[in-house]
Design an enzyme around this catalytic site. Structure first.
Site, PDB file in Angstrom:
ATOM      1  N   TYR A  53       0.852  -1.191   0.000  1.00 34.20           N
ATOM      2  CA  TYR A  53       0.000   0.000   0.000  1.00 34.20           C
ATOM      3  C   TYR A  53       0.888   1.243   0.000  1.00 34.20           C
ATOM      4  O   TYR A  53       1.242   1.813   1.035  1.00 34.20           O
ATOM      5  CB  TYR A  53      -0.964  -0.002   1.196  1.00 34.20           C
ATOM      6  CG  TYR A  53      -1.976  -1.135   1.149  1.00 34.20           C
ATOM      7  CD1 TYR A  53      -2.202  -1.846  -0.033  1.00 34.20           C
ATOM      8  CD2 TYR A  53      -2.718  -1.486   2.267  1.00 34.20           C
ATOM      9  CE1 TYR A  53      -3.121  -2.890  -0.083  1.00 34.20           C
ATOM     10  CE2 TYR A  53      -3.646  -2.529   2.230  1.00 34.20           C
ATOM     11  CZ  TYR A  53      -3.831  -3.226   1.050  1.00 34.20           C
ATOM     12  OH  TYR A  53      -4.746  -4.259   1.011  1.00 34.20           O
ATOM     13  N   HIS A 128      -0.592 -12.223   0.441  1.00 33.41           N
ATOM     14  CA  HIS A 128      -1.491 -11.272  -0.230  1.00 33.41           C
ATOM     15  C   HIS A 128      -2.248 -11.907  -1.391  1.00 33.41           C
ATOM     16  O   HIS A 128      -3.439 -11.697  -1.557  1.00 33.41           O
ATOM     17  CB  HIS A 128      -0.676 -10.060  -0.724  1.00 33.41           C
ATOM     18  CG  HIS A 128      -1.461  -8.807  -0.824  1.00 33.41           C
ATOM     19  ND1 HIS A 128      -0.924  -7.564  -0.595  1.00 33.41           N
ATOM     20  CD2 HIS A 128      -2.764  -8.576  -1.130  1.00 33.41           C
ATOM     21  CE1 HIS A 128      -1.851  -6.637  -0.763  1.00 33.41           C
ATOM     22  NE2 HIS A 128      -2.977  -7.223  -1.093  1.00 33.41           N
ATOM     23  N   SER A 209     -12.694  -4.551   0.318  1.00 32.01           N
ATOM     24  CA  SER A 209     -13.588  -3.660  -0.451  1.00 32.01           C
ATOM     25  C   SER A 209     -15.045  -3.969  -0.120  1.00 32.01           C
ATOM     26  O   SER A 209     -15.874  -4.155  -1.021  1.00 32.01           O
ATOM     27  CB  SER A 209     -13.340  -3.768  -1.957  1.00 32.01           C
ATOM     28  OG  SER A 209     -12.089  -3.224  -2.302  1.00 32.01           O
ATOM     29  N   PRO A 210     -15.418  -4.003   1.170  1.00 32.23           N
ATOM     30  CA  PRO A 210     -16.789  -4.382   1.546  1.00 32.23           C
ATOM     31  C   PRO A 210     -17.843  -3.393   1.058  1.00 32.23           C
ATOM     32  O   PRO A 210     -19.016  -3.738   0.972  1.00 32.23           O
ATOM     33  CB  PRO A 210     -16.740  -4.429   3.077  1.00 32.23           C
ATOM     34  CG  PRO A 210     -15.628  -3.509   3.437  1.00 32.23           C
ATOM     35  CD  PRO A 210     -14.605  -3.663   2.349  1.00 32.23           C
ATOM     36  N   LEU A 211     -17.403  -2.163   0.730  1.00 30.19           N
ATOM     37  CA  LEU A 211     -18.369  -1.157   0.270  1.00 30.19           C
ATOM     38  C   LEU A 211     -18.312  -0.998  -1.242  1.00 30.19           C
ATOM     39  O   LEU A 211     -18.883  -0.063  -1.794  1.00 30.19           O
ATOM     40  CB  LEU A 211     -18.088   0.178   0.979  1.00 30.19           C
ATOM     41  CG  LEU A 211     -18.102   0.085   2.512  1.00 30.19           C
ATOM     42  CD1 LEU A 211     -17.688   1.408   3.141  1.00 30.19           C
ATOM     43  CD2 LEU A 211     -19.483  -0.345   3.018  1.00 30.19           C
ATOM     44  N   GLY A 212     -17.588  -1.902  -1.891  1.00 31.50           N
ATOM     45  CA  GLY A 212     -17.515  -1.864  -3.351  1.00 31.50           C
ATOM     46  C   GLY A 212     -16.244  -1.222  -3.875  1.00 31.50           C
ATOM     47  O   GLY A 212     -16.059  -1.096  -5.082  1.00 31.50           O
TER      48      GLY A 212
HETATM   49  N1  LIG Z   1      -6.378  -8.390   0.106  1.00 27.86           N
HETATM   50  C1  LIG Z   1      -6.536  -7.665  -0.961  1.00 27.86           C
HETATM   51  O1  LIG Z   1      -6.171  -8.044  -2.083  1.00 27.86           O
HETATM   52  C2  LIG Z   1      -7.192  -6.323  -0.823  1.00 27.86           C
HETATM   53  C3  LIG Z   1      -7.596  -5.605  -1.955  1.00 27.86           C
HETATM   54  C4  LIG Z   1      -8.231  -4.372  -1.757  1.00 27.86           C
HETATM   55  C5  LIG Z   1      -8.423  -3.895  -0.456  1.00 27.86           C
HETATM   56  N2  LIG Z   1      -7.970  -4.612   0.619  1.00 27.86           N
HETATM   57  C6  LIG Z   1      -8.166  -4.141   2.008  1.00 27.86           C
HETATM   58  O2  LIG Z   1      -9.553  -3.926   2.214  1.00 27.86           O
HETATM   59  C7  LIG Z   1      -9.753  -2.601   2.696  1.00 27.86           C
HETATM   60  C8  LIG Z   1     -11.101  -2.087   2.252  1.00 27.86           C
HETATM   61  O3  LIG Z   1     -11.209  -2.055   0.847  1.00 27.86           O
HETATM   62  P1  LIG Z   1     -11.167  -0.679   0.013  1.00 27.86           P
HETATM   63  O4  LIG Z   1     -10.563   0.387   0.834  1.00 27.86           O
HETATM   64  O5  LIG Z   1     -10.578  -1.030  -1.300  1.00 27.86           O
HETATM   65  O6  LIG Z   1     -12.697  -0.409  -0.299  1.00 27.86           O
HETATM   66  P2  LIG Z   1     -14.023  -0.146   0.561  1.00 27.86           P
HETATM   67  O7  LIG Z   1     -13.775  -0.417   1.975  1.00 27.86           O
HETATM   68  O8  LIG Z   1     -15.106  -0.870  -0.121  1.00 27.86           O
HETATM   69  O9  LIG Z   1     -14.244   1.395   0.307  1.00 27.86           O
HETATM   70  C9  LIG Z   1     -13.360   2.342   0.821  1.00 27.86           C
HETATM   71  C10 LIG Z   1     -13.970   3.717   0.712  1.00 27.86           C
HETATM   72  O10 LIG Z   1     -15.198   3.725   1.368  1.00 27.86           O
HETATM   73  C11 LIG Z   1     -15.430   4.976   1.942  1.00 27.86           C
HETATM   74  N3  LIG Z   1     -16.168   4.733   3.196  1.00 27.86           N
HETATM   75  C12 LIG Z   1     -15.762   3.971   4.240  1.00 27.86           C
HETATM   76  N4  LIG Z   1     -16.705   3.940   5.198  1.00 27.86           N
HETATM   77  C13 LIG Z   1     -17.721   4.716   4.759  1.00 27.86           C
HETATM   78  C14 LIG Z   1     -18.969   5.090   5.297  1.00 27.86           C
HETATM   79  N5  LIG Z   1     -19.353   4.638   6.481  1.00 27.86           N
HETATM   80  N6  LIG Z   1     -19.761   5.920   4.569  1.00 27.86           N
HETATM   81  C15 LIG Z   1     -19.377   6.369   3.360  1.00 27.86           C
HETATM   82  N7  LIG Z   1     -18.199   6.042   2.784  1.00 27.86           N
HETATM   83  C16 LIG Z   1     -17.384   5.223   3.476  1.00 27.86           C
HETATM   84  C17 LIG Z   1     -14.079   5.578   2.229  1.00 27.86           C
HETATM   85  O11 LIG Z   1     -14.149   6.952   1.893  1.00 27.86           O
HETATM   86  P3  LIG Z   1     -13.078   8.031   2.412  1.00 27.86           P
HETATM   87  O12 LIG Z   1     -11.793   7.664   1.711  1.00 27.86           O
HETATM   88  O13 LIG Z   1     -13.662   9.311   1.957  1.00 27.86           O
HETATM   89  O14 LIG Z   1     -12.932   7.873   3.879  1.00 27.86           O
HETATM   90  C18 LIG Z   1     -13.124   4.762   1.402  1.00 27.86           C
HETATM   91  O15 LIG Z   1     -12.378   5.476   0.457  1.00 27.86           O
HETATM   92  C19 LIG Z   1      -8.559  -1.826   2.113  1.00 27.86           C
HETATM   93  O16 LIG Z   1      -8.375  -0.593   2.749  1.00 27.86           O
HETATM   94  C20 LIG Z   1      -7.470  -2.822   2.319  1.00 27.86           C
HETATM   95  O17 LIG Z   1      -7.029  -2.789   3.667  1.00 27.86           O
HETATM   96  C21 LIG Z   1      -7.387  -5.815   0.437  1.00 27.86           C
END
Ligand SMILES: NC(=O)c1ccc[n+]([C@@H]2O[C@H](COP(=O)([O-])OP(=O)(O)OC[C@H]3O[C@@H](n4cnc5c(N)ncnc54)[C@H](OP(=O)(O)O)[C@@H]3O)[C@@H](O)[C@H]2O)c1
Length: 288
Positions: A53, A128, A209-212
């Site tokens: 990251y 990973h 990416s639980p929120l998409g």
């Molecule tokens: N293992 C893997 O291959 C892999 C791949 C991708 C991600 N990940 C992990 O999974 C985590 C989560 O995935 P992600 O960050 O890609 O996507 P996500 O959690 O689906 O979405 C992240 C975005 O959601 C917004 N958000 C969070 N909570 C919210 C809420 N309550 N209301 C409105 N918006 C909200 C945030 O906005 P703001 O930025 O404005 O706060 C953030 O930018 C990553 O941070 C990482 O640690 C792992």
């Protein structure tokens, strides 16, 4: 906050995903530290990161360093915070993500993560991604088993794994696999079989990416109207409803929503205590 378990460690039922604070579109360091501190204030005791990251080639581990700094500068007690990092992905600096899950790379990457996190042993270390360039999965997981044996890591997990790979990992680790981190959200449910398998095996399932995803999270309510309607009925956000819906799927589920602003992780953390009725859960499932 309600808790879940990763191995024998209790963590908050909602974790913080660190990725948005270190890749494209990231905020400045001050806002990132405020975001991590807001998570800790809200009772979050699981922080997910990875050495990959970062944005530029010369700043590997940007997110791990941020987290170490935030924990070090936090006024409260952080002894119960589990930092979960990963090895096996690389970012050459041109925006791409490459893979090296060879045992040699994983051992070196773990040493670097230990140094950046400033710990003698990493709480949870996750492979990973499987390396499809010719490194057998058994060898990558075998390297993680070696890190456990050597005390470099306390717990081992895998990410982006299929049901067969989860079973293989459990075998290679001699029953010591504690978590699986796969993509899972209303928009992306193809990891349902892995979620069910983790439930059967009693292994934590961490939806990524639980929120998409970073660019789609804001549209959740407009893309999935049932989630918005249930949210309106409770006076909360559709993102909070999504996380509560996931938590209701199984006690092994521990979502790790990403955040780069204090307000979003504060809102997400409240999902741990949002109770959805059986009729509401049925309605959400039926809408997908
Ligand atoms: N293992 C893997 O291959 C892999 C791949 C991708 C991600 N990940 C992990 O999974 C985590 C989560 O995935 P992600 O960050 O890609 O996507 P996500 O959690 O689906 O979405 C992240 C975005 O959601 C917004 N958000 C969070 N909570 C919210 C809420 N309550 N209301 C409105 N918006 C909200 C945030 O906005 P703001 O930025 O404005 O706060 C953030 O930018 C990553 O941070 C990482 O640690 C792992």
């Amino acid at each position: 906050m309600r808790t879940g378990s990763i191995g024998n460690t209790k963590v908050s039922a909602i974790g913080l995903g660190g990725m948005p604070m270190s890749i494209e579109g990231r905020p400045d360091r001050r806002r990132s530290l405020a975001t991590i501190h807001a998570a800790l204030d809200a009772g979050v005791t699981l922080i997910d990161t990875a050495d990959a990251y970062h944005l530029h080639a010369d700043e590997v581990g940007h997110n791990e360093s941020l987290i170490a700094e935030a924990l070090g500068s936090y006024a409260g007690d952080t002894s119960d915070v589990l930092v979960a990092t990963k090895g096996g992905h690389l970012r050459p600096g041109d925006g791409s993500w490459t893979i090296d899950s060879s045992p040699q790379h994983l051992r070196a990457a773990c040493e670097d993560s230990l140094r950046r996190l400033g710990v003698d042993s990493i709480g949870l270390y996750q492979l990973h991604r499987p390396d499809t360039s010719g490194v057998p999965y058994e060898e990558s997981v075998g390297a993680i088993a070696g890190l456990l044996d050597d005390g470099k890591i306390r717990m081992a997990g895998v990410s982006n794994a299929s049901p067969d790979q989860i079973r293989t990992a459990q075998e290679v680790l001699g029953g010591r696999l504690v978590s699986v981190q796969n993509q899972y959200s209303p928009a992306y449910r193809s990891s349902e079989p892995e979620l069910r398998l983790c439930d059967e095996m009693g292994i934590a399932f961490l939806p990524w990416s639980p929120l998409g995803g970073i660019s789609k999270a804001a549209e959740l309510g407009s893309r999935f109207s049932a989630f918005q309607e249930v949210a309106d009925a409770h006076g909360v956000s559709s993102q909070q409803v999504t996380l509560a819906w996931m938590l209701a799927a199984s006690p092994v589920v521990i979502p790790i929503p990403g955040s780069s602003r204090p307000e979003t992780i504060q809102d997400s953390a409240r999902a741990a205590d949002l109770e959805l009725g059986a009729d509401e859960l049925e309605r959400l499932d039926a809408a997908l």
